[in-house]
Write a protein that holds these residues in place. Structure first.
Motif, mmCIF file in Angstrom:
data_model
loop_
_atom_site.group_PDB
_atom_site.id
_atom_site.type_symbol
_atom_site.label_atom_id
_atom_site.label_comp_id
_atom_site.label_asym_id
_atom_site.label_seq_id
_atom_site.Cartn_x
_atom_site.Cartn_y
_atom_site.Cartn_z
ATOM 1 N N LYS A 35 22.663 47.895 66.443
ATOM 2 C CA LYS A 35 22.389 49.248 65.971
ATOM 3 C C LYS A 35 20.968 49.621 66.401
ATOM 4 O O LYS A 35 20.008 48.970 65.977
ATOM 5 N N PRO A 36 20.781 50.667 67.223
ATOM 6 C CA PRO A 36 19.420 51.071 67.602
ATOM 7 C C PRO A 36 18.560 51.421 66.402
ATOM 8 O O PRO A 36 17.388 51.057 66.338
ATOM 9 N N PHE A 37 19.138 52.158 65.444
ATOM 10 C CA PHE A 37 18.461 52.417 64.184
ATOM 11 C C PHE A 37 19.094 51.553 63.100
ATOM 12 O O PHE A 37 20.280 51.234 63.162
ATOM 13 N N HIS A 38 18.305 51.187 62.108
ATOM 14 C CA HIS A 38 18.770 50.290 61.052
ATOM 15 C C HIS A 38 19.379 49.026 61.666
ATOM 16 O O HIS A 38 20.521 48.663 61.363
ATOM 17 N N PRO A 39 18.641 48.339 62.574
ATOM 18 C CA PRO A 39 19.220 47.210 63.302
ATOM 19 C C PRO A 39 19.548 46.007 62.430
ATOM 20 O O PRO A 39 20.488 45.266 62.715
ATOM 21 N N ARG A 40 18.775 45.806 61.366
ATOM 22 C CA ARG A 40 19.011 44.660 60.490
ATOM 23 C C ARG A 40 19.136 45.145 59.051
ATOM 24 O O ARG A 40 18.394 46.022 58.609
ATOM 25 N N GLY A 41 20.077 44.541 58.374
ATOM 26 C CA GLY A 41 20.277 44.909 56.986
ATOM 27 C C GLY A 41 21.028 43.832 56.246
ATOM 28 O O GLY A 41 21.300 42.756 56.789
ATOM 29 N N THR A 42 21.359 44.110 55.010
ATOM 30 C CA THR A 42 22.157 43.194 54.208
ATOM 31 C C THR A 42 23.322 43.971 53.615
ATOM 32 O O THR A 42 23.176 45.128 53.210
ATOM 33 N N VAL A 43 24.470 43.327 53.581
ATOM 34 C CA VAL A 43 25.689 43.959 53.087
ATOM 35 C C VAL A 43 26.136 43.259 51.812
ATOM 36 O O VAL A 43 26.126 42.024 51.727
ATOM 37 N N LEU A 44 26.504 44.029 50.826
ATOM 38 C CA LEU A 44 26.971 43.483 49.560
ATOM 39 C C LEU A 44 27.940 44.462 48.911
ATOM 40 O O LEU A 44 28.165 45.569 49.420
ATOM 41 N N ARG A 45 28.520 44.040 47.828
ATOM 42 C CA ARG A 45 29.480 44.874 47.113
ATOM 43 C C ARG A 45 28.851 45.444 45.861
ATOM 44 O O ARG A 45 27.899 44.883 45.307
ATOM 45 N N GLY A 46 29.421 46.548 45.412
ATOM 46 C CA GLY A 46 28.893 47.182 44.216
ATOM 47 C C GLY A 46 29.955 48.007 43.514
ATOM 48 O O GLY A 46 31.086 48.171 44.014
ATOM 49 N N LEU A 47 29.601 48.527 42.363
ATOM 50 C CA LEU A 47 30.490 49.382 41.579
ATOM 51 C C LEU A 47 29.802 50.725 41.368
ATOM 52 O O LEU A 47 28.692 50.788 40.833
ATOM 53 N N LEU A 48 30.470 51.793 41.787
ATOM 54 C CA LEU A 48 29.972 53.145 41.580
ATOM 55 C C LEU A 48 30.704 53.741 40.390
ATOM 56 O O LEU A 48 31.916 53.953 40.438
ATOM 57 N N THR A 49 29.972 53.994 39.320
ATOM 58 C CA THR A 49 30.539 54.577 38.103
ATOM 59 C C THR A 49 30.147 56.045 38.044
ATOM 60 O O THR A 49 28.968 56.379 37.943
ATOM 61 N N ARG A 50 31.143 56.922 38.130
ATOM 62 C CA ARG A 50 30.900 58.360 38.093
ATOM 63 C C ARG A 50 31.225 58.897 36.698
ATOM 64 O O ARG A 50 32.316 58.692 36.191
ATOM 65 N N HIS A 51 30.263 59.586 36.094
ATOM 66 C CA HIS A 51 30.462 60.128 34.754
ATOM 67 C C HIS A 51 30.373 61.650 34.721
ATOM 68 O O HIS A 51 30.502 62.262 33.664
ATOM 69 N N GLY A 52 30.174 62.270 35.893
ATOM 70 C CA GLY A 52 29.995 63.710 35.926
ATOM 71 C C GLY A 52 28.590 64.081 35.472
ATOM 72 O O GLY A 52 27.855 63.243 34.948
ATOM 73 N N GLY A 53 28.225 65.324 35.684
ATOM 74 C CA GLY A 53 26.877 65.743 35.333
ATOM 75 C C GLY A 53 26.850 66.844 34.298
ATOM 76 O O GLY A 53 27.881 67.443 33.969
ATOM 77 N N ALA A 54 25.663 67.113 33.771
ATOM 78 C CA ALA A 54 25.506 68.180 32.790
ATOM 79 C C ALA A 54 25.812 69.540 33.402
ATOM 80 O O ALA A 54 26.261 70.470 32.727
#
Length: 222
Positions: A35-54
């Motif tokens: 990748k020319p940009f962002h050539p090195r990184g780390t990959v992992l898993r996550g949980l996105l909890t959506r609760h809506g906004g005010a």
């Protein structure tokens, strides 16, 4: 006769897209990488909890509650060695979010207020950071900018805003594991936007050339 605004926007976006593609091509020639940009990184898993906004956005995916298991990549845009500052990236992939296909979201460190939310910002490792999509998405209710704020090593607060409006928090990202090794995953928010959030034509014209150059330079499929 005054120039047509749409034509002017398309011409400007085409010129900007060509310029960005030239920068990516030059960087790929100087520093070959997957990748020319962002050539090195780390990959992992996550949980996105959506609760809506005010404040409702009019986009169901932002306004309605739900949970998504996501793939996350944390990276440094230029790839400068630590402890030098860099532009940090936060990439999310939500599997099956849009008609059974994955949706990608790319965020980079910026300011939070106007106009700095549209300007890339350099940081050192470990600082609290604000990320935004830089460019607005098109929704049924008008343009929307997405953002995230790092609140701890494992947590990020997700929000949306109108281009010049206040931020409305709609969710929380929790990283499920420690950052691991990098993986050959390619995120593309142009071809895989989130549900109810499409790219303006001028955004596609601005971004797509550099994405194609990046893929070609690294041998990835287009």
């Amino acid at each position: 006769m005054s120039p047509d605004p749409d034509t002017l926007a398309e011409t400007s976006a085409d010129a900007g897209g060509t310029a960005l593609a030239t920068v990516v091509r030059a960087l790929a020639a100087v520093r070959p990488a997957a990748k020319p940009f962002h050539p090195r990184g780390t990959v992992l898993r996550g949980l996105l909890t959506r609760h809506g906004g005010a404040e409702p956005s009019g986009v169901p995916w932002l306004d309605e509650a739900g949970e998504d298991e996501v793939l996350v990549r944390l990276s440094r845009a230029v790839g400068l060695p630590r402890p030098l500052p860099d532009i940090f990236g936060l990439a999310l992939r939500v599997p099956g979010a849009r008609d059974g296909r994955p949706s990608d979201l790319l965020l980079a460190t910026t300011g939070q207020a106007v106009p700095t939310r549209f300007l890339l910002t350099w940081h050192r490792e470990g600082h609290q950071r604000v990320f935004t999509s830089l460019l607005p998405y098109r929704s049924a209710t008008g343009p929307v900018v997405l953002g995230a704020r790092r609140t701890s090593d494992e947590h990020y607060e997700l929000a949306w805003a109108r281009p010049t409006g206040d931020w409305t928090v709609f969710g929380r990202l929790t990283l499920d594991e420690e950052p691991g090794d990098d993986e050959p995953v390619s995120f593309d928010p142009v071809e895989h936007p989130l549900p109810g959030l499409d790219n303006y034509d001028w955004v596609r014209r601005l971004r797509r050339p550099s994405y194609l150059v990046a893929r070609r330079s690294s041998g990835r499929p287009e």
